[in-house]
Design a protein around this motif. Structure first.
Motif, PDB file in Angstrom:
ATOM      1  N   PRO A  81       0.933  -1.309  -0.159  1.00 32.82           N
ATOM      2  CA  PRO A  81       0.074  -0.028  -0.172  1.00 32.82           C
ATOM      3  C   PRO A  81       0.860   1.524   0.151  1.00 32.82           C
ATOM      4  O   PRO A  81       0.382   2.368  -0.089  1.00 32.82           O
ATOM      5  N   TYR A 109       5.284  -8.654   0.227  1.00 28.82           N
ATOM      6  CA  TYR A 109       4.604  -8.209  -0.841  1.00 28.82           C
ATOM      7  C   TYR A 109       5.188  -8.456  -2.140  1.00 28.82           C
ATOM      8  O   TYR A 109       5.885  -8.665  -2.491  1.00 28.82           O
ATOM      9  N   GLU A 118      -0.650  -6.587  20.052  1.00 25.07           N
ATOM     10  CA  GLU A 118      -2.026  -6.062  19.563  1.00 25.07           C
ATOM     11  C   GLU A 118      -1.838  -5.847  17.971  1.00 25.07           C
ATOM     12  O   GLU A 118      -2.628  -5.869  16.925  1.00 25.07           O
ATOM     13  N   GLU A 119      -0.729  -5.311  17.688  1.00 29.50           N
ATOM     14  CA  GLU A 119      -0.426  -5.023  16.383  1.00 29.50           C
ATOM     15  C   GLU A 119      -0.324  -6.150  15.567  1.00 29.50           C
ATOM     16  O   GLU A 119      -0.907  -6.072  14.114  1.00 29.50           O
ATOM     17  N   PHE A 177      -3.759  -7.050  14.891  1.00 29.22           N
ATOM     18  CA  PHE A 177      -4.467  -6.132  14.030  1.00 29.22           C
ATOM     19  C   PHE A 177      -4.212  -6.302  12.599  1.00 29.22           C
ATOM     20  O   PHE A 177      -5.060  -6.501  11.767  1.00 29.22           O
ATOM     21  N   LEU A 178      -2.853  -6.826  12.168  1.00 31.14           N
ATOM     22  CA  LEU A 178      -2.587  -7.187  10.708  1.00 31.14           C
ATOM     23  C   LEU A 178      -3.124  -8.234  10.524  1.00 31.14           C
ATOM     24  O   LEU A 178      -3.260  -8.642   9.349  1.00 31.14           O
ATOM     25  N   ALA A 180      -6.641  -8.201   9.386  1.00 31.95           N
ATOM     26  CA  ALA A 180      -6.735  -7.514   8.092  1.00 31.95           C
ATOM     27  C   ALA A 180      -6.542  -8.452   6.867  1.00 31.95           C
ATOM     28  O   ALA A 180      -6.786  -8.555   5.679  1.00 31.95           O
ATOM     29  N   SER A 209      -2.427   6.353   1.982  1.00 32.33           N
ATOM     30  CA  SER A 209      -2.975   4.938   1.570  1.00 32.33           C
ATOM     31  C   SER A 209      -2.732   3.766   2.586  1.00 32.33           C
ATOM     32  O   SER A 209      -3.158   2.640   2.297  1.00 32.33           O
ATOM     33  N   ALA A 210      -2.057   4.070   3.562  1.00 33.92           N
ATOM     34  CA  ALA A 210      -1.966   2.995   4.727  1.00 33.92           C
ATOM     35  C   ALA A 210      -2.119   3.672   6.205  1.00 33.92           C
ATOM     36  O   ALA A 210      -2.028   4.954   6.283  1.00 33.92           O
ATOM     37  N   LEU A 264      -1.605   0.593  13.518  1.00 33.60           N
ATOM     38  CA  LEU A 264      -2.109   0.661  14.661  1.00 33.60           C
ATOM     39  C   LEU A 264      -1.991   1.918  15.469  1.00 33.60           C
ATOM     40  O   LEU A 264      -0.580   2.089  15.762  1.00 33.60           O
ATOM     41  N   VAL A 269      -4.898   0.834   4.077  1.00 27.68           N
ATOM     42  CA  VAL A 269      -4.744  -0.578   4.287  1.00 27.68           C
ATOM     43  C   VAL A 269      -3.824  -0.553   5.491  1.00 27.68           C
ATOM     44  O   VAL A 269      -2.785   0.246   5.672  1.00 27.68           O
ATOM     45  N   PRO A 270      -4.162  -1.417   6.357  1.00 30.58           N
ATOM     46  CA  PRO A 270      -3.585  -1.589   7.727  1.00 30.58           C
ATOM     47  C   PRO A 270      -1.947  -2.106   7.333  1.00 30.58           C
ATOM     48  O   PRO A 270      -1.870  -2.917   6.567  1.00 30.58           O
TER      49      PRO A 270
END
Lengths: 351, 271
Positions: free
Chosen positions: A71, A84, A141-142, A145-146, A149, B107-108, B111, B121-122
């Protein structure tokens, strides 16, 4: 007198099909059952070798799905290090079929668990894909979180995928005994701590592989009803074996089981195909020329030959050029073939 | 070149390089050079990306294109600078500003930032940091400072290389919401302070060996803006000491009062 061998084509005989043929130009090894075209929406996953397949398909103009494109603008190398553009999702290498089953179930449920967060030097890693964040994350937590997603993005991608190309890589894995979860890498290699009470070695058997393939195919079709599958086996030998023996028989054992499981599974399903990457690279006529000096890294020539065979048989291109994945230059580490392979880290522990 | 005779402690010879943002510093120095008695300052200004063409060749900063050469001559009456003539180099502005963090922010999100738009996007904070770092390294000022540092090191010099952050837009930019949408949105969502923190940390990490001069604390507003009083009356980068004011709707350049604070930072940082 007529008999079943009298009308066979030249490729059915070793002499005409192999001994008298250039190993880089073997023909008729692959007659596609699952056809793809430039518009076919394809998802790719698997071991390191699968990265070549995704790249070659993209290079040939095939619509390879990417659930998680980078992103933000990053240099190519950094983007790849963060997982990626390697596969159709940022799951890193999926070495075992069980890993694929587990991931698909997670996508279905959306469940994430703090139990699968690893720590190293104050940084946190997703235990189920520890390589995709090479710098680690700030907190558990991160990580969650990811991961949420990630699973959400995969769900959308899988609903679009028409063909799932999966490269089978390993049978050896490490399992978290209390939960049955299989890891991408042995705990402690990238992050986390190895606990001999919880982390057990497992070498998947043929029946297990067959059962996992059935499960994986069923799960894939839960996302898209008519999804088809192309299986192939990575020709890349094991970096290391934890089976207790020499790495050569361990490699042969693994590859033999994967080859049989994939072949039998494809034969049993009209919508599943098998493509012989493994055979193209490792057959005796090649005399090992498709491996670098370390006898493990597949050469750029081999990758090009394999992908040309695949794309040619699919009628996509006559030949394919894959410059970005070229093998090591003279004087450069032969391991550096542009792939992201967590299992190479095991070599660090070699005594 | 002539340097002032030494009557007290030796003056430190400083070359300040920059794009349009150098004008604030130049104006401050031109108005009161005695305020910084320890500094003997020269300026190398270049419009747009003229400084991108400035390369180190044989121990000198030399433009590589005709257009850059013409622009440097016009603004500075010279086109090349010898690295050995200076104790310190300061790159001012040159795109190394809060906008470097705004690029991935479009775009991103990581947390700790507001959820923002659904399209964001995360990503991990580590990756976001890396993207900002890359933005800084690739920027006009980041690349120039790194080139100078490499030239200084090759020449075996002890000269210091600094980079003074491009001032953040004036908070008055809310009068032009269309142009400053991204920053205003970050401010509105409460992400300004975090973005500023990410940007500064990334800039420091992206420029090893370079002294980072962050925007003076007292001039900031809400993390991503400058207090309007430091922007009102800003001037354009012009040849010599000519002063031409920016239009009233210029919210991205700082004034001489701000430039004086940057010179204070330089004076404090020069060895």
């Amino acid at each position: 007198m007529s008999h079943p061998y009298s009308d066979l084509p030249p490729e059915a005989f070793w002499r005409s099909g192999v001994a008298e043929t250039d190993p880089a130009a073997l023909t008729a090894l692959y007659v596609p059952k699952v056809r793809i075209g430039p518009q076919t929406r394809i998802a790719t996953a698997g071991s390191c070798f699968a990265q070549h397949i995704g790249r070659a398909l993209r290079g040939a103009g095939v619509a390879v799905l990417d659930a998680e494109p980078a992103p933000v603008a990053l240099p190519d190398e950094a983007a790849r290090a963060f997982g990626y553009g390697l596969f159709s999702g940022r799951y890193g290498n999926i070495y075992t079929v069980r890993q694929l089953v587990q991931l698909l179930r997670d996508v279905q449920s959306g469940d994430v668990s703090e139990a699968f967060v690893w720590e190293k030097d104050g940084r946190f890693y997703d235990a189920l894909r520890p390589g995709v964040e090479p710098l680690g994350m700030d907190s558990p937590e991160e990580v969650l979180f990811l991961r949420r997603a990630h699973l959400k993005a995969l769900g959308k991608m899988l609903a679009e995928a028409e063909v799932f190309v999966f490269t089978l890589g390993l049978t050896e894995a490490w399992i978290d005994q209390p939960t049955g979860r299989v890891f991408q890498t042995c705990p402690g290699v990238i992050a986390g701590q190895f606990d001999p009470e919880c982390h057990v070695f497992h070498n998947f058997t043929l029946p297990e592989l067959r059962a996992d393939l059935e499960l994986a195919f069923g799960l894939l079709r839960s996302f898209r009803k008519r999804m088809r599958m192309i299986l192939t086996v990575s020709p890349v030998p094991l970096t290391a074996t934890a089976s207790g023996g020499h790495v050569i028989p361990a490699t042969m054992h693994s590859k033999a089981l994967l080859r049989v499981a994939a072949g039998e599974f494809a034969a049993a399903h009209a919508d599943v195909d098998y493509f012989p990457s493994y055979e193209l690279v490792t057959n005796p006529a090649a005399r090992g020329r498709f491996f670098e000096a370390n006898q493990r890294t597949v050469t750029a020539e081999a990758v090009q030959m394999v992908m040309a065979a695949f794309l040619g048989a699919q009628g996509l291109v006559e030949a394919v050029s894959i410059p970005a994945m070229a093998s090591a230059e003279p004087g450069k580490d032969a391991e550096d073939d542009g792939l992201i392979c967590e299992d190479l880290l095991l070599d660090v522990f070699r005594q | 070149m002539t340097w002032q005779p030494m009557t007290g402690p030796p003056e430190r010879r400083v070359l300040i390089l920059g794009n349009s943002h150098i004008a604030a510093v130049k104006a401050a120095y031109g108005s009161a050079p005695d305020r910084w008695p320890g500094l003997a300052v020269q300026f190398a200004g270049g419009h747009g990306d003229a400084l991108a063409a400035l390369q180190v060749q044989g121990g000198r900063l030399v433009p590589q294109t005709e257009a850059a050469r013409d622009n440097l001559q016009l603004l500075n009456r010279r086109e090349a600078w010898s690295l050995a003539d200076y104790d310190a180099f300061v790159v001012v502005g040159c795109e190394v500003g809060i906008y470097r963090a705004l690029v991935p922010y479009r775009s991103a999100r990581f947390l700790g930032l507001s959820p923002g738009a659904a399209a964001a996007v995360p990503v991990s904070r580590a990756m976001f940091d890396l993207a900002v770092r890359d933005q800084v390294t690739q920027s006009l000022g980041g690349a120039l400072a790194l080139r100078i540092l490499a030239g200084v090191q090759v020449g075996g010099q002890m000269a210091q290389v600094m980079l003074a952050e491009q001032p953040r837009p004036s908070f008055d930019c809310r009068r032009n919401r269309r142009r400053f949408t991204g920053l205003l949105r970050a401010h509105r969502l409460g992400d300004g302070a975090v973005l500023a923190e990410v940007f500064e940390a990334a800039a420091r990490a992206a420029l090893p060996g370079i002294t980072w001069l962050a925007q003076p604390e007292d001039t900031r507003h809400g993390g991503v803006f400058t207090q309007p009083r430091y922007s009102v009356g800003s001037v354009r980068l012009m040849p010599g000491n000519r002063r031409v004011a920016h239009s009233e709707d210029d919210f991205i350049h700082a004034n001489a009062e701000y430039g004086a604070l940057v010179l204070d930072q330089i004076a404090a940082a020069v060895p």
